[in-house]
Design an enzyme around this catalytic site. Structure first.
Site, PDB file in Angstrom:
ATOM      1  N   LYS A  58       0.993  -1.346   0.047  1.00  0.00           N
ATOM      2  CA  LYS A  58      -0.039   0.073   0.094  1.00  0.00           C
ATOM      3  C   LYS A  58       1.002   1.301  -0.025  1.00  0.00           C
ATOM      4  CE  LYS A  58      -4.220   1.965   2.342  1.00  0.00           C
ATOM      5  NZ  LYS A  58      -4.883   1.915   1.103  1.00  0.00           N
TER       6      LYS A  58
HETATM    7  C1  LIG Z   1      -6.365  -0.181  -4.036  1.00  0.00           C
HETATM    8  C2  LIG Z   1      -7.224  -0.508  -2.828  1.00  0.00           C
HETATM    9  N1  LIG Z   1      -7.669  -1.886  -2.998  1.00  0.00           N
HETATM   10  C3  LIG Z   1      -8.320  -2.433  -1.897  1.00  0.00           C
HETATM   11  C4  LIG Z   1      -8.530  -1.730  -0.881  1.00  0.00           C
HETATM   12  C5  LIG Z   1      -9.291  -2.218   0.209  1.00  0.00           C
HETATM   13  O1  LIG Z   1      -8.196  -2.621   1.427  1.00  0.00           O
HETATM   14  P1  LIG Z   1      -8.887  -2.601   2.804  1.00  0.00           P
HETATM   15  O2  LIG Z   1      -9.836  -3.569   3.076  1.00  0.00           O
HETATM   16  O3  LIG Z   1      -7.632  -3.253   3.633  1.00  0.00           O
HETATM   17  O4  LIG Z   1      -9.026  -1.266   3.362  1.00  0.00           O
HETATM   18  C6  LIG Z   1      -7.902  -0.165  -0.656  1.00  0.00           C
HETATM   19  C7  LIG Z   1      -8.089   0.494   0.542  1.00  0.00           C
HETATM   20  O5  LIG Z   1      -7.321   0.511   1.652  1.00  0.00           O
HETATM   21  C8  LIG Z   1      -7.381   0.274  -1.803  1.00  0.00           C
HETATM   22  O6  LIG Z   1      -6.625   1.343  -1.683  1.00  0.00           O
END
Ligand SMILES: Cc1ncc(COP(=O)(O)O)c(C=O)c1O
Length: 364
Positions: free
Chosen positions: A174
Site C-alpha cells: 500500500k
Molecule cells: C487499491 C485498494 N484496493 C483495496 C482496498 C481495500 O483494502 P482494505 O480493505 O484493507 O482497506 C484499498 C483500501 O485500502 C485500496 O486502496
C-alpha cells in the site's frame, strides 16, 4: 464538457483529531509538516494504511488493527524501508491517539515515508540517504462512496486505465505512489458521472476499484479476484471471506472476465473506507435487479454487526480502546543521527521489520 461539480465531491469529514503521532511522540496537528524537498514529495516514497475505529457499546474499537499494521510493515519491507518501529509500538500509538482524542469513531492513517535530512540533504532518486519519518493521524470520515451508497449501491464504470502490473509497481504494497494509478481511475470515473471505476489487470481480468476490492455473486456463489490480479490484499476483503465462511456462503478466488461483471447477479466493493458497498450498475448496465442483492445484504449486515461489536467476530478483530493495555517499548523518537545509522544498515541489507504473513493467500 468538464463538469466542475466533480471538484466538490468528497467524503464528509465531521472531525479531525487535533494531535498526530510522530516518530514516537504526540504533536499538534498544526506542527505535523514536512519540507517541500522531502524525497517522498518528488519520488512517491511513502507507504500508508487506512484503519477504521468504530463506535461500540464498549467505547471506540479499532477494526483489525494488527492485520493493518502487519500490512503497513510489509509495505515498508517491500520498499526496503529500514526503521525502528515495531508492530506493537505502532498499534499502541494508534490506540493512544484515539484514546487521547476522546473521539468515538474515526479513520486512522499511519504513514511512513522518506523525508529530508536538512543537515545532509540528498535529492536523487536513490532513497537510501533519506531518513524515514512516521506519522499517524486520524479523522472522523463519513461514507466513502456517499451516504446512500451503503443501501442503494453505486453506479460504476470499467476504467480505461489498467491496474499496476505486478513487476512494475507491486499492488501488494500500500504505497503512496500506487495511488497515482488510483487517481487516474477515480478522476475518469467521476468526470464521466460514475462513483467509482473498476480497473482490469494487465491481462484484461477484473482487478479492483481505485480504493476497494471487488466481489461478484453468481448463482449463490461469491467470487473475488486473486492476488495475482494485481489487487491490494484488502483487510476488509479478508473479513468478507471469513464472514462468508461463517455464513456458509460458498466463495472462490478466481480470475474474472470483464463481461462477467455485466451478467453478475450481485456485485459489491469492500474496503476500509468503502466498507461493504453494493454496486448497482456497471457501464450503465444494471447489476441484477439494479439494487443491493440479498447475499450482499447478508454479508453487509454481518460486517456492520461485527464492527459495532454486536456480533462475535470470527477472530480477535476489535481492539477496544478503553480496555487496551500498552505493551510496546517506545522507540523514543527518531532523530537525524539515528536515521543516518539506520541508513547505513539499509544500504547493506534489505532489512526492515520482519512480520508474520498477513492472513491472505499470496498465490493464485
Ligand atoms: C487499491 C485498494 N484496493 C483495496 C482496498 C481495500 O483494502 P482494505 O480493505 O484493507 O482497506 C484499498 C483500501 O485500502 C485500496 O486502496
Amino acid at each position: 464538457m468538464f463538469n466542475d461539480d466533480v471538484r466538490k465531491k468528497d467524503v464528509k469529514t465531521p472531525t479531525i483529531v487535533r494531535e498526530v503521532w510522530h516518530n514516537g511522540e504526540f504533536i499538534s496537528w498544526d506542527d505535523a509538516r514536512v519540507h517541500v524537498m522531502s524525497h517522498v514529495l518528488h519520488y512517491g516514497s511513502s507507504v500508508f494504511e487506512g484503519i477504521r475505529c468504530y463506535k461500540t457499546r464498549r467505547g471506540p474499537a479499532v477494526f483489525r488493527l494488527r492485520e493493518h499494521m502487519q500490512r503497513f510493515l510489509n509495505s515498508a519491507k517491500i520498499y526496503r524501508m529500514t526503521h525502528p518501529w515495531s508492530l506493537e509500538e505502532l498499534s499502541d500509538a494508534s490506540v493512544q491517539l484515539v484514546a487521547r482524542s476522546q473521539i468515538q469513531q474515526c479513520y486512522i492513517r499511519p504513514i511512513m515515508f522518506r523525508s529530508l535530512d536538512e543537515e545532509h540533504p540528498a535529492f536523487g532518486v536513490n532513497p537510501f540517504p533519506n531518513p524515514m519519518a512516521c506519522y499517524i493521524g486520524a479523522w472522523d470520515w463519513g461514507k466513502y462512496l456517499g451516504d446512500e451508497a451503503i443501501e442503494q449501491g453505486v453506479d460504476v464504470c470499467v476504467s480505461s486505465w489498467n491496474r499496476l502490473t505486478p513487476n512494475s509497481m507491486p499492488a501488494m504494497a500500500k504505497a503512496g505512489a500506487n495511488y497515482m494509478n488510483s487517481q487516474l481511475i477515480k478522476m475518469e470515473a467521476i468526470t464521466n458521472g460514475y462513483a467509482e471505476g473498476i480497473a482490469l489487470d494487465d491481462r484484461g481480468y477484473v482487478s479492483e476499484g481505485s480504493g476497494e476490492n471487488i466481489f461478484l455473486v453468481h448463482e449463490g456463489k461469491v467470487v473475488t479476484p486473486p492476488l495475482a490480479s494485481s489487487i491490494l490484499p484488502g483487510i476488509t476483503r479478508d473479513s468478507v471471506i471469513e464472514i462468508c465462511r461463517t455464513l456458509e456462503i460458498p466463495l472462490v478466488e478466481s480470475g474474472i472476465q470483464r463481461a462477467a461483471l455485466y451478467v453478475a447477479d450481485e456485485l459489491f466493493f469492500s474496503g476500509t473506507a468503502a466498507e461493504v458497498t453494493p454496486i448497482r450498475s456497471v457501464d450503465r448496465i444494471a447489476v441484477g435487479e439494479g439494487r443491493r442483492g440479498p447475499i450482499t445484504e447478508r454479508i453487509q449486515k454481518a460486517f456492520f454487526e461485527i464492527t459495532s461489536g454486536e456480533r462475535e467476530a470470527p477472530g480477535q478483530w476489535l481492539t477496544f480502546v478503553n480496555e487496551h493495555k500498552s505493551v510496546a517499548p517506545q522507540s523514543n523518537g527518531y532523530n537525524a543521527a539515528q536515521a543516518r545509522e539506520v541508513r547505513k544498515a539499509a544500504t547493506n541489507s534489505s532489512a526492515g521489520e520482519t512480520v508474520d504473513a498477513i492472513h491472505v493467500t499470496l498465490t493464485e
